[in-house]
Design an enzyme around this catalytic site. Sequence first.
Site, PDB file in Angstrom:
ATOM      1  N   LYS A   1      33.665  42.693  37.533  1.00  0.00           N
ATOM      2  CA  LYS A   1      32.688  43.405  38.364  1.00  0.00           C
ATOM      3  C   LYS A   1      32.574  42.800  39.752  1.00  0.00           C
ATOM      4  CE  LYS A   1      29.551  43.042  35.018  1.00  0.00           C
ATOM      5  NZ  LYS A   1      30.340  42.817  33.801  1.00  0.00           N
ATOM      6  N   GLY A   2      32.862  41.496  39.864  1.00  0.00           N
ATOM      7  CA  GLY A   2      32.803  40.859  41.175  1.00  0.00           C
ATOM      8  C   GLY A   2      33.776  41.462  42.168  1.00  0.00           C
TER       9      GLY A   2
ATOM     10  N   THR B   1      31.919  30.407  28.471  1.00  0.00           N
ATOM     11  CA  THR B   1      32.156  29.615  27.262  1.00  0.00           C
ATOM     12  C   THR B   1      33.519  28.956  27.212  1.00  0.00           C
ATOM     13  OG1 THR B   1      33.074  31.512  26.069  1.00  0.00           O
ATOM     14  CG2 THR B   1      30.677  31.197  25.977  1.00  0.00           C
TER      15      THR B   1
ATOM     16  N   GLN C   1      27.050  41.615  31.376  1.00  0.00           N
ATOM     17  CA  GLN C   1      27.715  42.124  30.174  1.00  0.00           C
ATOM     18  C   GLN C   1      28.308  43.515  30.428  1.00  0.00           C
ATOM     19  OE1 GLN C   1      24.308  40.779  29.618  1.00  0.00           O
ATOM     20  NE2 GLN C   1      25.389  38.859  29.504  1.00  0.00           N
TER      21      GLN C   1
ATOM     22  N   GLY D   1      29.444  35.471  32.631  1.00  0.00           N
ATOM     23  CA  GLY D   1      29.811  34.937  33.939  1.00  0.00           C
ATOM     24  C   GLY D   1      30.816  35.829  34.622  1.00  0.00           C
ATOM     25  N   HIS D   2      30.967  35.624  35.909  1.00  0.00           N
ATOM     26  CA  HIS D   2      32.027  36.307  36.627  1.00  0.00           C
ATOM     27  C   HIS D   2      32.642  35.331  37.613  1.00  0.00           C
ATOM     28  CE1 HIS D   2      27.992  37.696  38.094  1.00  0.00           C
ATOM     29  NE2 HIS D   2      28.407  37.106  39.182  1.00  0.00           N
TER      30      HIS D   2
ATOM     31  N   THR E   1      26.338  33.048  22.689  1.00  0.00           N
ATOM     32  CA  THR E   1      26.752  31.877  23.474  1.00  0.00           C
ATOM     33  C   THR E   1      25.853  30.679  23.234  1.00  0.00           C
ATOM     34  OG1 THR E   1      25.402  32.595  25.338  1.00  0.00           O
ATOM     35  CG2 THR E   1      27.701  33.330  25.297  1.00  0.00           C
TER      36      THR E   1
ATOM     37  N   ASN F   1      24.351  34.040  29.934  1.00  0.00           N
ATOM     38  CA  ASN F   1      25.255  34.178  28.795  1.00  0.00           C
ATOM     39  C   ASN F   1      26.550  34.867  29.166  1.00  0.00           C
ATOM     40  OD1 ASN F   1      23.688  36.485  29.256  1.00  0.00           O
ATOM     41  ND2 ASN F   1      23.960  37.238  27.166  1.00  0.00           N
TER      42      ASN F   1
ATOM     43  N   VAL G   1      44.938  44.780  42.065  1.00  0.00           N
ATOM     44  CA  VAL G   1      46.359  44.458  41.874  1.00  0.00           C
ATOM     45  C   VAL G   1      46.625  42.956  41.929  1.00  0.00           C
ATOM     46  CG1 VAL G   1      47.172  46.690  42.696  1.00  0.00           C
ATOM     47  CG2 VAL G   1      46.810  44.832  44.348  1.00  0.00           C
TER      48      VAL G   1
ATOM     49  N   ASP H   1      33.572  41.180  31.090  1.00  0.00           N
ATOM     50  CA  ASP H   1      34.676  40.447  31.717  1.00  0.00           C
ATOM     51  C   ASP H   1      35.677  41.379  32.393  1.00  0.00           C
ATOM     52  OD1 ASP H   1      33.707  37.951  30.523  1.00  0.00           O
ATOM     53  OD2 ASP H   1      34.517  38.739  28.650  1.00  0.00           O
TER      54      ASP H   1
END
Length: 430
Positions: free
Chosen positions: A16-17, A300, A223, A40-41, A128, A38, A413, A13
């Site tokens: 990474k996107g 989740t 992950q 998400g982004h 999950t 399992n 930022v 979390d």
Amino acid sequence: MPAIVIIGAQWGDEGKGKATDLLGSRIDYVVKFNGGNNAGHTVVIGNQKYALHLLPSGILTPGVTPVIGNGVVVDIEVLFDELDALIARGVDVSKLRVSANAHLITHYHRTLDKVTERFLGSRSIGTTGRGIGPAYADKINRVGLRVQDLFDENILRQKVEAALDQKNHLLVKIYNRRAISADEVVETLLSYAERLRPMVADTALELHHALEAGKNVLFEAGQATMLDVDHGTYPFVTSSSATAGGASTGSGIGPGQISRVVGIVKAYTTRVGAGPFPTELFDASGEFLRSQGFEFGTTTGRPRRCGWYDAPIARYSARINGVTDFVLTKLDVLTGLETIPVCVAYEVDGVRFDEMPVSQSDFHHAKPIYEEFPGWSDDITGARSFDDLPVAAQNYVLAIEKISGSRISVIGVGPGRDEVVVRHDLLGDW
């Protein structure tokens, strides 16, 4: 042939996107090489927010070919749900490629995941419940189903029946659940085959040709390092290789083809699920980070555990992955704090550890040793150069860069894809 790997350098979390978006139109392929749905982004484009779970984030970038590699476990129902949701919002998904060797998640994997986790009770891992672990277990046990099996009904049926021969005994005799019908599983899987067929390819060969042709290929880990099955906080980990080495095994490219490894770290630390977390906060500071950073799981919806920045973790990730650049995200979340603690080492039974303890027990009992840095109150979301940041924010970045094992090349930022400060070009200096 620049091949760049993006990995999470904490417990996931990290955002990474953000790095994927920053590279944008300069990338030709984005490859997801491990995990499943399992994790998400969330990607923010303008005033639009997209929550992706199984698909590579590059699917949102026009001109990019998104690839689901052989190291991924695929829940086809989830895959098509995500694709349909994007199509409804006008996103072109026609270029998606899926490895013929990727393994499938079935109904019985999800069922086993949930009942096993409940059976463990207080010893649960915090999965999950999406069937990821059981699918990978079948892969290692050589009783798994692969995407290519959907196109041969006889082979598919044989494999499903063989898998359920054992699993139904577990479900009925151990977990007191009803047996699962092989016919139902086969029928469901075959219903997806024709729609999936045009997407399926020898993706390892396609990526090889792309790199040989000088294309820019981005490998995107699901992950994060501290959840890696080999190098994470075992057993509180995922079931796949979430480190840079997994990019080779999970996509079929040689390790020598990787040009750069980008590690993503938050300006603080979060974790979802059970397991040790030395800098975790249980006070108002933790709630501040959670609320300001909107720290709730993309997949989740669970509240994330929050803590201060952990430099030993960053150094460990830099070493394990060969990180060449860090992207520091969510610096804006720290705005308004008078002082900002940073974990620089651990104390275990009176002994100082400057690096991660090798013993699971030591790490579980590790207490953070903090250094504190002055905070800032100015809004930094409009900053687009390092000099635009308040001096205290600059000093914070420089301080954690010095103790984290690699240079910080990009600073997030704000939540928007353009709300970044770029210190070094992630595709430059080849």
